[in-house]
Design a protein around this motif. Structure first.
Motif, short mmCIF file in Angstrom:
data_model
loop_
_atom_site.label_atom_id
_atom_site.label_comp_id
_atom_site.label_asym_id
_atom_site.label_seq_id
_atom_site.Cartn_x
_atom_site.Cartn_y
_atom_site.Cartn_z
N HIS A 31 1.01 -1.33 -0.23
CA HIS A 31 0.27 0.83 -0.11
C HIS A 31 0.41 1.38 -0.18
O HIS A 31 2.02 1.42 0.81
CB HIS A 31 -0.67 -0.39 1.47
CG HIS A 31 -2.24 -1.10 1.65
ND1 HIS A 31 -2.99 -0.67 0.52
CD2 HIS A 31 -2.06 -2.43 2.02
CE1 HIS A 31 -3.99 -1.63 0.65
NE2 HIS A 31 -3.12 -2.76 1.54
N SER A 32 0.43 2.31 -0.08
CA SER A 32 1.48 3.36 -0.80
C SER A 32 1.09 4.50 0.56
O SER A 32 -0.29 4.34 0.59
CB SER A 32 0.94 4.45 -1.96
OG SER A 32 1.58 3.79 -2.65
N LEU A 33 1.51 4.94 1.50
CA LEU A 33 1.48 6.09 2.53
C LEU A 33 1.78 7.22 2.43
O LEU A 33 2.90 7.21 1.46
CB LEU A 33 1.70 5.45 3.53
CG LEU A 33 1.03 4.29 3.84
CD1 LEU A 33 1.81 3.98 5.30
CD2 LEU A 33 -0.18 4.75 4.10
N THR A 34 1.36 8.10 2.41
CA THR A 34 2.39 9.96 2.34
C THR A 34 3.13 10.14 3.76
O THR A 34 1.99 10.62 4.94
CB THR A 34 1.02 11.09 1.94
OG1 THR A 34 0.40 10.56 0.03
CG2 THR A 34 2.42 12.24 1.76
N LEU A 35 3.74 10.28 3.75
CA LEU A 35 4.42 10.93 5.18
C LEU A 35 5.13 12.11 4.49
O LEU A 35 6.00 12.46 4.17
CB LEU A 35 5.88 9.99 4.88
CG LEU A 35 5.26 8.62 5.99
CD1 LEU A 35 6.35 7.72 6.12
CD2 LEU A 35 4.30 8.20 6.60
N ALA A 65 -0.93 9.46 9.34
CA ALA A 65 -0.90 9.94 10.42
C ALA A 65 -0.01 9.00 11.64
O ALA A 65 0.75 9.20 12.20
CB ALA A 65 -1.96 11.25 11.01
N LEU A 66 -0.66 8.24 11.34
CA LEU A 66 -0.18 7.03 12.39
C LEU A 66 0.90 6.72 11.69
O LEU A 66 2.37 6.11 12.78
CB LEU A 66 -0.80 6.36 13.07
CG LEU A 66 -0.59 4.59 14.07
CD1 LEU A 66 -0.16 5.62 15.07
CD2 LEU A 66 -1.30 3.71 14.08
N ALA A 67 1.44 6.29 10.30
CA ALA A 67 2.80 6.13 10.31
C ALA A 67 3.63 6.97 10.04
O ALA A 67 4.96 7.00 10.73
CB ALA A 67 2.58 5.89 8.39
N ALA A 68 3.60 8.26 10.26
CA ALA A 68 3.81 9.47 10.40
C ALA A 68 4.46 9.41 11.68
O ALA A 68 5.63 9.49 12.25
CB ALA A 68 3.43 10.84 10.01
N ASP A 69 4.04 8.96 13.05
CA ASP A 69 4.47 9.15 14.40
C ASP A 69 5.38 8.12 14.23
O ASP A 69 6.30 7.81 14.88
CB ASP A 69 3.60 9.18 14.46
CG ASP A 69 2.43 10.00 14.98
OD1 ASP A 69 2.96 11.37 15.15
OD2 ASP A 69 1.84 10.02 15.10
N ILE A 70 5.21 7.11 13.90
CA ILE A 70 6.01 5.17 13.78
C ILE A 70 7.35 6.08 12.94
O ILE A 70 8.03 5.26 13.98
CB ILE A 70 5.44 4.23 13.24
CG1 ILE A 70 3.98 4.00 14.32
CG2 ILE A 70 5.92 3.49 12.87
CD1 ILE A 70 2.26 3.56 14.01
N ASP A 71 7.02 6.52 12.39
CA ASP A 71 8.23 7.14 10.92
C ASP A 71 9.26 7.59 12.30
O ASP A 71 10.31 7.69 11.85
CB ASP A 71 7.70 7.78 10.19
CG ASP A 71 9.20 7.49 8.76
OD1 ASP A 71 10.08 7.01 8.73
OD2 ASP A 71 8.47 8.50 8.41
N ASN A 72 8.64 8.69 12.68
CA ASN A 72 9.40 9.98 13.46
C ASN A 72 10.46 9.23 14.18
O ASN A 72 11.48 9.50 15.32
CB ASN A 72 9.01 10.60 14.20
CG ASN A 72 7.84 12.12 12.82
OD1 ASN A 72 8.84 11.87 11.41
ND2 ASN A 72 6.88 12.56 13.25
N ALA A 73 9.80 8.40 14.91
CA ALA A 73 9.94 7.13 16.00
C ALA A 73 11.37 6.67 15.77
O ALA A 73 11.99 6.09 16.98
CB ALA A 73 9.04 6.52 17.06
N ARG A 74 11.43 5.98 14.60
CA ARG A 74 11.88 4.84 14.55
C ARG A 74 13.48 4.75 13.92
O ARG A 74 13.96 6.45 14.10
CB ARG A 74 11.21 3.46 13.47
CG ARG A 74 12.01 4.58 11.74
CD ARG A 74 11.02 3.61 10.64
NE ARG A 74 10.58 4.94 9.49
CZ ARG A 74 11.73 4.63 8.70
NH1 ARG A 74 12.21 3.73 8.22
NH2 ARG A 74 11.28 5.17 7.10
N ASP A 75 14.07 3.95 14.31
CA ASP A 75 15.93 4.24 14.43
C ASP A 75 15.65 4.09 12.03
O ASP A 75 14.96 3.69 12.34
CB ASP A 75 16.56 2.84 14.40
CG ASP A 75 16.88 3.17 16.27
OD1 ASP A 75 16.24 3.81 17.26
OD2 ASP A 75 17.04 2.49 16.97
N GLY A 76 17.25 5.24 12.46
CA GLY A 76 17.23 4.74 11.15
C GLY A 76 17.07 3.61 9.88
O GLY A 76 17.10 3.74 8.62
N ASP A 77 17.12 2.42 10.19
CA ASP A 77 18.16 1.65 9.91
C ASP A 77 17.30 0.78 9.65
O ASP A 77 17.36 0.05 9.91
CB ASP A 77 19.51 0.63 10.69
CG ASP A 77 19.84 0.60 11.99
OD1 ASP A 77 18.95 1.37 12.98
OD2 ASP A 77 20.28 -0.02 12.51
#
Length: 95
Positions: A31-35, A65-77
């Motif tokens: 699926h495509s998401l927009t972050l 929005a939830l994906a963006a929150d998770i994306d902001n909290a994750r480690d880059g790797d």
């Protein structure tokens, strides 16, 4: 019905998997998401997409929005799909 990985009565209990569940969730779905204004594709099994939608709905957020929150909290790797799966697992374990 639940089973522990070792078959004993103690430890982590894992629900027994039905053939329908395994078949339903065996292949990842993209699926495509927009972050932050950028499109990205995420591949996860159907069971994770269902849980992800439910988590967003429960929190009053869109999937993006939830994906963006998770994306902001994750480690880059760590990949976004992996970060979402871990988020969902941790959320389920807290209940």
């Amino acid at each position: 019905m639940c089973e522990s990985p070792s078959g004993d009565k103690g430890g982590l209990m894992i629900p027994a998997l039905s053939a329908r569940f395994v078949a339903m969730s065996a292949r990842p779905i993209k699926h495509s998401l927009t972050l932050r204004g950028h499109r990205t594709s995420v591949s996860m099994e159907d069971a994770f997409w269902q849980a992800f939608r439910a988590a967003a709905l429960q929190r009053g957020l869109t999937l993006n929005a939830l994906a963006a929150d998770i994306d902001n909290a994750r480690d880059g790797d760590v990949g976004l799909a992996s970060a979402i799966r871990v988020y969902l697992l941790k959320s389920a374990m807290e209940k």
